[in-house]
Each structure stands twice: as structure tokens, then as C-alpha cells.
Scaffold this motif. Structure first.
Motif, short mmCIF file in Angstrom:
data_model
loop_
_atom_site.label_atom_id
_atom_site.label_comp_id
_atom_site.label_asym_id
_atom_site.label_seq_id
_atom_site.Cartn_x
_atom_site.Cartn_y
_atom_site.Cartn_z
N MET A 1 1.01 -1.34 -0.06
CA MET A 1 -0.21 -0.07 0.05
C MET A 1 0.87 1.21 -0.04
N ARG A 2 0.60 2.31 -1.01
CA ARG A 2 1.45 3.29 -0.95
C ARG A 2 0.88 4.39 0.03
N LEU A 3 1.93 5.03 0.61
CA LEU A 3 1.69 6.07 1.65
C LEU A 3 1.37 7.41 0.84
N GLN A 4 0.44 8.11 1.71
CA GLN A 4 -0.08 9.42 0.95
C GLN A 4 1.17 10.32 0.68
N SER A 5 2.05 10.34 1.43
CA SER A 5 3.19 11.14 1.39
C SER A 5 4.04 10.79 0.01
N GLU A 6 3.98 9.30 -0.28
CA GLU A 6 4.60 9.17 -1.53
C GLU A 6 3.85 9.52 -2.65
N ASN A 7 2.44 9.40 -2.74
CA ASN A 7 1.75 9.97 -3.61
C ASN A 7 2.16 11.58 -3.89
N TYR A 8 2.26 12.31 -2.86
CA TYR A 8 2.54 13.65 -3.10
C TYR A 8 3.73 13.97 -3.84
N SER A 9 4.73 12.93 -2.98
CA SER A 9 5.96 13.40 -3.83
C SER A 9 6.14 13.07 -5.20
N ILE A 10 5.25 11.85 -5.63
CA ILE A 10 5.23 11.60 -7.02
C ILE A 10 4.55 12.82 -7.84
N SER A 11 3.60 13.21 -7.41
CA SER A 11 2.91 14.20 -7.84
C SER A 11 3.65 15.55 -7.83
N GLY A 12 4.37 16.01 -7.18
CA GLY A 12 5.34 17.01 -6.92
C GLY A 12 6.43 16.97 -7.97
N ILE A 13 6.96 15.89 -8.14
CA ILE A 13 8.02 15.57 -9.25
C ILE A 13 7.55 15.78 -10.63
N ILE A 14 6.08 15.22 -10.61
CA ILE A 14 5.50 15.30 -12.14
C ILE A 14 5.14 16.83 -12.53
N PHE A 15 4.53 17.53 -11.39
CA PHE A 15 4.37 18.86 -11.52
C PHE A 15 5.47 19.91 -11.70
N SER A 16 6.49 19.32 -11.15
CA SER A 16 7.77 20.18 -11.26
C SER A 16 8.31 20.05 -13.01
N ALA A 17 8.25 18.89 -13.42
CA ALA A 17 8.69 18.45 -14.52
C ALA A 17 7.80 19.03 -15.81
N ILE A 18 6.55 19.11 -15.45
CA ILE A 18 5.69 19.72 -16.42
C ILE A 18 5.84 21.33 -16.39
N GLU A 19 5.95 21.70 -15.26
CA GLU A 19 6.02 23.36 -15.34
C GLU A 19 7.28 23.83 -16.34
N ARG A 20 8.47 22.86 -16.37
CA ARG A 20 9.52 23.09 -16.90
C ARG A 20 9.41 23.07 -18.47
N MET A 21 8.24 22.44 -19.02
CA MET A 21 7.90 22.00 -20.30
C MET A 21 7.93 23.27 -20.98
N PRO A 22 8.34 23.24 -22.39
CA PRO A 22 8.17 24.58 -23.44
C PRO A 22 6.72 24.81 -23.34
N LYS A 23 6.41 26.07 -23.43
CA LYS A 23 5.00 26.69 -23.55
C LYS A 23 4.29 26.17 -24.88
N GLU A 24 5.14 25.59 -25.76
CA GLU A 24 4.49 25.03 -27.11
C GLU A 24 3.75 24.03 -26.53
N GLN A 25 4.11 23.28 -25.53
CA GLN A 25 3.51 21.90 -25.21
C GLN A 25 2.50 22.08 -24.11
N ALA A 26 1.95 23.14 -24.09
CA ALA A 26 0.93 23.51 -22.89
C ALA A 26 -0.31 22.45 -22.95
N SER A 27 -0.73 22.04 -24.15
CA SER A 27 -1.75 21.02 -24.39
C SER A 27 -1.42 19.79 -23.58
#
Length: 68
Positions: A1-27
């Protein structure tokens, strides 16, 4: 069973990576947020269904009905 904190850390990594994407890939960002929202909704719905099942099962057990 995955801990809630693990879910948040994974989400944080994904959000951080997406924020760094070029604006052309906003979709891709919009698609991610849609996917993330749907998965969170599914988690909540599954939790509610699980709770309803447990209540149903426990009520049956109290009444002497064999359950799984």
C-alpha cells in the motif's frame, strides 16, 4: 500500500517537470491536469464504495448472514 506522502512526492515531481516544459507543449499540461483530476476522483469514489461494502458486510455479519 502506497503512503499518502509517497503519492504527494510523485505528484510534486510530475508537476515540477511539467512546469519546465516548453510553452508550446501546454496542451500536454492540460491533458495531465485532466488525467490527474480524474484519477483523484476515482480514488475518492473507490474509497466510498469500499466503505459502503464494509458497512453492508458488517451489517450482514451482525444479522448472521455469511459473507466473504
Amino acid at each position: 500500500m502506497r503512503l499518502q506522502s509517497e503519492n504527494y512526492s510523485i505528484s510534486g515531481i510530475i508537476f515540477s517537470a511539467i512546469e519546465r516544459m516548453p510553452k508550446e507543449q501546454a496542451s500536454a499540461l492540460a491533458l495531465f491536469f485532466d488525467w490527474y483530476g480524474q484519477t483523484e476522483c476515482i480514488k475518492v469514489c473507490n474509497s466510498e464504495v469500499n466503505n459502503q461494502w464494509l458497512n453492508f458486510r458488517n451489517d450482514g455479519r451482525r444479522r448472521g448472514i455469511p459473507t466473504f
